[in-house]
Write a protein that holds these residues in place. Structure first.
Motif, PDB file in Angstrom:
ATOM      1  N   TYR A 130       0.803  -1.224   0.000  1.00  0.00           N
ATOM      2  CA  TYR A 130       0.000   0.000   0.000  1.00  0.00           C
ATOM      3  C   TYR A 130       0.835   1.272   0.000  1.00  0.00           C
ATOM      4  N   VAL A 131       2.156   1.137  -0.087  1.00  0.00           N
ATOM      5  CA  VAL A 131       3.022   2.314  -0.165  1.00  0.00           C
ATOM      6  C   VAL A 131       2.675   3.115  -1.420  1.00  0.00           C
ATOM      7  N   GLY A 132       2.435   4.406  -1.246  1.00  0.00           N
ATOM      8  CA  GLY A 132       2.111   5.283  -2.358  1.00  0.00           C
ATOM      9  C   GLY A 132       0.651   5.321  -2.734  1.00  0.00           C
ATOM     10  N   LYS A 133      -0.161   4.518  -2.060  1.00  0.00           N
ATOM     11  CA  LYS A 133      -1.588   4.474  -2.387  1.00  0.00           C
ATOM     12  C   LYS A 133      -2.395   5.293  -1.385  1.00  0.00           C
ATOM     13  N   PRO A 138      -5.851  11.317   8.176  1.00  0.00           N
ATOM     14  CA  PRO A 138      -5.969  10.300   7.125  1.00  0.00           C
ATOM     15  C   PRO A 138      -7.268  10.396   6.331  1.00  0.00           C
ATOM     16  N   THR A 139      -7.360  11.404   5.472  1.00  0.00           N
ATOM     17  CA  THR A 139      -8.496  11.476   4.552  1.00  0.00           C
ATOM     18  C   THR A 139      -8.355  10.351   3.523  1.00  0.00           C
ATOM     19  N   PRO A 140      -9.442   9.961   2.859  1.00  0.00           N
ATOM     20  CA  PRO A 140      -9.360   8.864   1.883  1.00  0.00           C
ATOM     21  C   PRO A 140      -8.330   9.114   0.782  1.00  0.00           C
ATOM     22  N   GLU A 141      -8.064  10.399   0.465  1.00  0.00           N
ATOM     23  CA  GLU A 141      -7.128  10.717  -0.613  1.00  0.00           C
ATOM     24  C   GLU A 141      -5.678  10.783  -0.142  1.00  0.00           C
ATOM     25  N   GLN A 142      -5.466  10.810   1.177  1.00  0.00           N
ATOM     26  CA  GLN A 142      -4.113  10.952   1.726  1.00  0.00           C
ATOM     27  C   GLN A 142      -3.304   9.675   1.484  1.00  0.00           C
ATOM     28  N   PRO A 143      -2.212   9.734   0.711  1.00  0.00           N
ATOM     29  CA  PRO A 143      -1.413   8.526   0.481  1.00  0.00           C
ATOM     30  C   PRO A 143      -0.560   8.182   1.694  1.00  0.00           C
ATOM     31  N   VAL A 144      -0.214   6.911   1.806  1.00  0.00           N
ATOM     32  CA  VAL A 144       0.713   6.461   2.845  1.00  0.00           C
ATOM     33  C   VAL A 144       2.047   6.147   2.182  1.00  0.00           C
ATOM     34  N   SER A 186      -4.930   6.249   1.467  1.00  0.00           N
ATOM     35  CA  SER A 186      -5.318   5.444   2.629  1.00  0.00           C
ATOM     36  C   SER A 186      -6.726   4.893   2.488  1.00  0.00           C
ATOM     37  N   GLY A 187      -7.574   5.585   1.721  1.00  0.00           N
ATOM     38  CA  GLY A 187      -8.935   5.112   1.536  1.00  0.00           C
ATOM     39  C   GLY A 187      -9.031   3.829   0.760  1.00  0.00           C
ATOM     40  N   LEU A 188      -7.954   3.424   0.065  1.00  0.00           N
ATOM     41  CA  LEU A 188      -7.954   2.182  -0.701  1.00  0.00           C
ATOM     42  C   LEU A 188      -7.426   0.994   0.096  1.00  0.00           C
ATOM     43  N   ILE A 189      -7.014   1.238   1.333  1.00  0.00           N
ATOM     44  CA  ILE A 189      -6.535   0.128   2.177  1.00  0.00           C
ATOM     45  C   ILE A 189      -7.751  -0.601   2.742  1.00  0.00           C
ATOM     46  N   PRO A 190      -7.941  -1.874   2.423  1.00  0.00           N
ATOM     47  CA  PRO A 190      -9.114  -2.621   2.899  1.00  0.00           C
ATOM     48  C   PRO A 190      -8.934  -3.073   4.354  1.00  0.00           C
ATOM     49  N   LEU A 191      -9.043  -2.129   5.259  1.00  0.00           N
ATOM     50  CA  LEU A 191      -8.820  -2.434   6.674  1.00  0.00           C
ATOM     51  C   LEU A 191      -9.824  -3.454   7.178  1.00  0.00           C
ATOM     52  N   PRO A 192      -9.434  -4.269   8.158  1.00  0.00           N
ATOM     53  CA  PRO A 192     -10.371  -5.227   8.738  1.00  0.00           C
ATOM     54  C   PRO A 192     -11.591  -4.533   9.339  1.00  0.00           C
ATOM     55  N   GLU A 193     -12.637  -5.290   9.534  1.00  0.00           N
ATOM     56  CA  GLU A 193     -13.872  -4.751  10.105  1.00  0.00           C
ATOM     57  C   GLU A 193     -13.606  -4.134  11.476  1.00  0.00           C
ATOM     58  N   ASN A 194     -14.215  -2.980  11.717  1.00  0.00           N
ATOM     59  CA  ASN A 194     -14.111  -2.245  12.984  1.00  0.00           C
ATOM     60  C   ASN A 194     -12.707  -1.715  13.267  1.00  0.00           C
ATOM     61  N   CYS A 195     -11.881  -1.645  12.227  1.00  0.00           N
ATOM     62  CA  CYS A 195     -10.538  -1.084  12.357  1.00  0.00           C
ATOM     63  C   CYS A 195     -10.526   0.300  11.712  1.00  0.00           C
ATOM     64  N   ALA A 196      -9.850   1.262  12.366  1.00  0.00           N
ATOM     65  CA  ALA A 196      -9.832   2.624  11.840  1.00  0.00           C
ATOM     66  C   ALA A 196      -8.417   3.194  11.885  1.00  0.00           C
ATOM     67  N   LEU A 197      -8.025   3.837  10.792  1.00  0.00           N
ATOM     68  CA  LEU A 197      -6.765   4.575  10.757  1.00  0.00           C
ATOM     69  C   LEU A 197      -7.010   5.946  11.363  1.00  0.00           C
ATOM     70  N   VAL A 198      -6.292   6.263  12.425  1.00  0.00           N
ATOM     71  CA  VAL A 198      -6.542   7.484  13.186  1.00  0.00           C
ATOM     72  C   VAL A 198      -5.626   8.623  12.739  1.00  0.00           C
ATOM     73  N   THR A 199      -4.345   8.332  12.592  1.00  0.00           N
ATOM     74  CA  THR A 199      -3.360   9.379  12.306  1.00  0.00           C
ATOM     75  C   THR A 199      -2.203   8.805  11.512  1.00  0.00           C
ATOM     76  N   ILE A 200      -1.611   9.639  10.667  1.00  0.00           N
ATOM     77  CA  ILE A 200      -0.377   9.306   9.973  1.00  0.00           C
ATOM     78  C   ILE A 200       0.695  10.283  10.449  1.00  0.00           C
ATOM     79  N   LEU A 201       1.796   9.745  10.979  1.00  0.00           N
ATOM     80  CA  LEU A 201       2.922  10.576  11.424  1.00  0.00           C
ATOM     81  C   LEU A 201       4.040  10.442  10.405  1.00  0.00           C
ATOM     82  N   ARG A 202       4.516  11.599   9.892  1.00  0.00           N
ATOM     83  CA  ARG A 202       5.552  11.575   8.854  1.00  0.00           C
ATOM     84  C   ARG A 202       6.430  12.816   8.991  1.00  0.00           C
TER      85      ARG A 202
END
Length: 223
Positions: A160-163, A188-194, A165-181
Protein backbone atom coordinates in the motif's frame (compact mmCIF):
# COMPACT_ATOMS: atom_id res chain seq x y z
CA UNK A 1 -12.98 18.53 36.30
CA UNK A 2 -12.29 17.39 39.86
CA UNK A 3 -9.71 14.62 40.22
CA UNK A 4 -8.71 12.67 43.32
CA UNK A 5 -5.28 11.05 43.32
CA UNK A 6 -4.62 8.22 45.77
CA UNK A 7 -0.92 8.30 46.47
CA UNK A 8 1.03 11.53 46.93
CA UNK A 9 4.46 10.19 46.09
CA UNK A 10 6.56 11.34 43.16
CA UNK A 11 4.16 9.81 40.62
CA UNK A 12 1.03 11.24 42.21
CA UNK A 13 2.55 14.70 42.56
CA UNK A 14 3.72 14.73 38.94
CA UNK A 15 0.24 13.80 37.74
CA UNK A 16 -1.26 16.49 39.97
CA UNK A 17 0.99 19.22 38.59
CA UNK A 18 0.10 18.29 35.03
CA UNK A 19 -3.63 18.25 35.74
CA UNK A 20 -3.53 21.57 37.58
CA UNK A 21 -1.62 23.12 34.68
CA UNK A 22 -4.46 21.96 32.45
CA UNK A 23 -7.03 23.68 34.65
CA UNK A 24 -8.36 20.81 36.77
CA UNK A 25 -9.03 20.66 40.53
CA UNK A 26 -6.88 18.05 42.28
CA UNK A 27 -7.07 16.36 45.66
CA UNK A 28 -4.03 14.34 46.77
CA UNK A 29 -4.62 11.59 49.35
CA UNK A 30 -1.92 9.67 51.22
CA UNK A 31 -1.80 7.80 54.53
CA UNK A 32 1.90 8.49 55.01
CA UNK A 33 2.45 11.80 56.77
CA UNK A 34 5.91 12.08 55.19
CA UNK A 35 4.27 12.22 51.76
CA UNK A 36 2.04 15.16 52.63
CA UNK A 37 4.08 18.01 51.15
CA UNK A 38 1.74 20.86 50.17
CA UNK A 39 4.69 23.03 49.24
CA UNK A 40 5.47 20.64 46.36
CA UNK A 41 2.04 21.14 44.75
CA UNK A 42 0.64 24.27 46.42
CA UNK A 43 -2.44 24.52 44.20
CA UNK A 44 -3.70 21.05 45.13
CA UNK A 45 -5.83 20.03 48.09
CA UNK A 46 -4.19 17.57 50.46
CA UNK A 47 -5.65 14.91 52.74
CA UNK A 48 -3.81 12.67 55.21
CA UNK A 49 -5.91 9.51 55.01
CA UNK A 50 -5.95 5.88 53.94
CA UNK A 51 -7.43 5.55 50.44
CA UNK A 52 -8.53 2.00 51.27
CA UNK A 53 -10.81 3.10 54.11
CA UNK A 54 -14.43 4.04 53.50
CA UNK A 55 -14.28 6.73 56.17
CA UNK A 56 -11.29 8.35 54.47
CA UNK A 57 -12.96 8.42 51.08
CA UNK A 58 -16.11 9.83 52.67
CA UNK A 59 -14.00 12.58 54.24
CA UNK A 60 -12.50 13.22 50.80
CA UNK A 61 -16.07 13.63 49.43
CA UNK A 62 -15.16 11.28 46.63
CA UNK A 63 -18.68 11.40 45.25
CA UNK A 64 -17.88 14.93 44.04
CA UNK A 65 -14.98 13.71 41.92
CA UNK A 66 -15.11 13.01 38.22
CA UNK A 67 -12.02 10.81 38.24
CA UNK A 68 -10.03 8.78 40.75
CA UNK A 69 -6.41 8.01 39.89
CA UNK A 70 -4.93 5.24 42.05
CA UNK A 71 -1.22 6.00 41.87
CA UNK A 72 0.28 4.39 44.96
CA UNK A 73 3.20 1.98 44.81
CA UNK A 74 1.00 -0.83 46.15
CA UNK A 75 -1.13 -2.68 43.60
CA UNK A 76 -3.48 -3.99 46.29
CA UNK A 77 -4.19 -0.47 47.52
CA UNK A 78 -4.76 0.75 43.98
CA UNK A 79 -7.29 -2.01 43.33
CA UNK A 80 -9.19 -1.45 46.57
CA UNK A 81 -9.32 2.31 46.08
CA UNK A 82 -10.62 1.90 42.53
CA UNK A 83 -13.27 -0.61 43.57
CA UNK A 84 -14.54 1.56 46.43
CA UNK A 85 -14.56 4.66 44.25
CA UNK A 86 -16.60 2.94 41.57
CA UNK A 87 -19.03 0.88 43.66
CA UNK A 88 -19.52 3.00 46.77
CA UNK A 89 -19.08 6.55 45.52
CA UNK A 90 -20.11 6.30 41.88
CA UNK A 91 -16.97 7.93 40.49
CA UNK A 92 -17.48 7.97 36.70
CA UNK A 93 -13.87 7.23 35.73
CA UNK A 94 -11.10 5.33 37.50
CA UNK A 95 -7.48 4.97 36.44
CA UNK A 96 -5.24 2.41 38.14
CA UNK A 97 -1.45 2.34 38.22
CA UNK A 98 0.01 -1.14 37.72
CA UNK A 99 3.33 -1.52 39.51
CA UNK A 100 3.99 -5.21 38.82
CA UNK A 101 3.28 -6.64 35.34
CA UNK A 102 2.03 -9.95 36.77
CA UNK A 103 -0.86 -8.08 38.38
CA UNK A 104 -2.02 -6.36 35.21
CA UNK A 105 -4.84 -8.86 34.60
CA UNK A 106 -6.47 -7.82 37.89
CA UNK A 107 -6.86 -4.20 36.83
CA UNK A 108 -10.17 -4.67 35.06
CA UNK A 109 -13.81 -3.63 35.36
CA UNK A 110 -14.32 -6.42 37.89
CA UNK A 111 -12.15 -4.39 40.28
CA UNK A 112 -13.66 -1.07 39.25
CA UNK A 113 -10.75 -0.04 37.02
CA UNK A 114 -11.75 1.66 33.78
CA UNK A 115 -8.19 2.22 32.54
CA UNK A 116 -4.99 0.63 33.76
CA UNK A 117 -1.59 2.19 33.22
CA UNK A 118 1.36 -0.19 33.36
CA UNK A 119 4.70 1.60 33.39
CA UNK A 120 6.65 -1.52 32.34
CA UNK A 121 4.25 -2.08 29.41
CA UNK A 122 4.44 1.56 28.32
CA UNK A 123 8.24 1.54 28.42
CA UNK A 124 8.32 -1.71 26.46
CA UNK A 125 5.89 -0.31 23.88
CA UNK A 126 7.99 2.83 23.45
CA UNK A 127 11.12 0.76 22.87
CA UNK A 128 9.32 -1.46 20.35
CA UNK A 129 7.79 1.54 18.61
CA UNK A 130 11.22 3.08 18.20
CA UNK A 131 12.86 0.05 16.61
CA UNK A 132 10.10 -1.99 14.94
CA UNK A 133 9.18 -1.74 11.27
CA UNK A 134 6.29 -3.79 9.93
CA UNK A 135 5.16 -4.99 13.36
CA UNK A 136 2.14 -3.79 15.30
CA UNK A 137 3.00 -2.25 18.65
CA UNK A 138 0.14 -2.08 21.12
CA UNK A 139 0.17 1.32 22.81
CA UNK A 140 -3.10 1.46 24.72
CA UNK A 141 -6.13 -0.68 25.49
CA UNK A 142 -9.65 0.75 25.50
CA UNK A 143 -11.41 -1.53 27.93
CA UNK A 144 -14.92 -0.29 27.24
CA UNK A 145 -14.64 -0.89 23.52
CA UNK A 146 -12.39 -3.96 23.73
CA UNK A 147 -10.09 -2.37 21.18
CA UNK A 148 -6.46 -1.30 21.14
CA UNK A 149 -4.57 1.73 19.92
CA UNK A 150 -1.69 0.30 17.89
CA UNK A 151 1.21 1.67 15.88
CA UNK A 152 2.96 0.34 12.81
CA UNK A 153 5.87 1.81 10.89
CA UNK A 154 4.99 0.96 7.31
CA UNK A 155 7.73 -1.11 5.64
CA UNK A 156 9.00 -0.15 2.20
CA UNK A 157 7.69 -3.39 0.67
CA UNK A 158 4.12 -2.90 1.89
CA UNK A 159 1.70 -3.26 -1.04
CA UNK A 160 0.00 0.00 0.00
CA UNK A 161 3.02 2.31 -0.17
CA UNK A 162 2.11 5.28 -2.36
CA UNK A 163 -1.59 4.47 -2.39
CA UNK A 164 -4.40 6.58 -0.87
CA UNK A 165 -5.32 5.44 2.63
CA UNK A 166 -8.93 5.11 1.54
CA UNK A 167 -7.95 2.18 -0.70
CA UNK A 168 -6.54 0.13 2.18
CA UNK A 169 -9.11 -2.62 2.90
CA UNK A 170 -8.82 -2.43 6.67
CA UNK A 171 -10.37 -5.23 8.74
CA UNK A 172 -13.87 -4.75 10.10
CA UNK A 173 -14.11 -2.24 12.98
CA UNK A 174 -10.54 -1.08 12.36
CA UNK A 175 -9.83 2.62 11.84
CA UNK A 176 -6.76 4.57 10.76
CA UNK A 177 -6.54 7.48 13.19
CA UNK A 178 -3.36 9.38 12.31
CA UNK A 179 -0.38 9.31 9.97
CA UNK A 180 2.92 10.58 11.42
CA UNK A 181 5.55 11.57 8.85
CA UNK A 182 8.69 13.72 9.18
CA UNK A 183 7.51 15.13 12.49
CA UNK A 184 4.15 16.14 11.04
CA UNK A 185 0.67 14.83 11.83
CA UNK A 186 -1.54 14.08 8.84
CA UNK A 187 -5.29 13.53 9.02
CA UNK A 188 -5.97 10.30 7.12
CA UNK A 189 -8.50 11.48 4.55
CA UNK A 190 -9.36 8.86 1.88
CA UNK A 191 -7.13 10.72 -0.61
CA UNK A 192 -4.11 10.95 1.73
CA UNK A 193 -1.41 8.53 0.48
CA UNK A 194 0.71 6.46 2.85
CA UNK A 195 4.46 6.22 2.37
CA UNK A 196 7.28 3.96 3.42
CA UNK A 197 8.38 4.84 6.96
CA UNK A 198 5.05 6.40 7.92
CA UNK A 199 3.95 5.71 11.48
CA UNK A 200 0.33 4.66 11.31
CA UNK A 201 -1.83 4.89 14.43
CA UNK A 202 -4.89 2.66 14.28
CA UNK A 203 -7.70 1.53 16.55
CA UNK A 204 -8.32 -2.18 16.10
CA UNK A 205 -10.07 -5.02 17.98
CA UNK A 206 -7.54 -7.38 19.52
CA UNK A 207 -8.75 -10.31 17.44
CA UNK A 208 -8.06 -8.37 14.22
CA UNK A 209 -4.45 -7.43 14.98
CA UNK A 210 -2.91 -10.41 13.19
CA UNK A 211 -5.08 -9.78 10.13
CA UNK A 212 -3.99 -6.14 10.08
CA UNK A 213 -0.31 -7.10 10.27
CA UNK A 214 -0.68 -9.53 7.38
CA UNK A 215 -2.48 -6.85 5.36
CA UNK A 216 0.05 -4.05 5.82
CA UNK A 217 3.26 -6.11 6.02
CA UNK A 218 2.61 -9.40 4.19
CA UNK A 219 6.26 -10.20 3.56
CA UNK A 220 6.93 -10.14 7.30
CA UNK A 221 3.76 -11.80 8.48
CA UNK A 222 2.93 -14.22 5.72
CA UNK A 223 0.00 -12.32 4.17
Amino acid sequence: MRVAIAGAGAVGRSIARELITNGHEVLLIDKNAASIKPERVPDAEWLLADCCEMSSLTEARLERCDVLISATGDDKANLVASLLAKTEFGVPRTVGRVNHPNNEWLFSEAWGVDVNVSTPRIMSALVEEAVSVGDLVRLFTFRQGKANLVEMTLPEDSPYVGKPSGLIPLPENCALVTILRDGQVYVPTPEQPVESGDELLLVVPAEKEDELERLLAPSTHGG
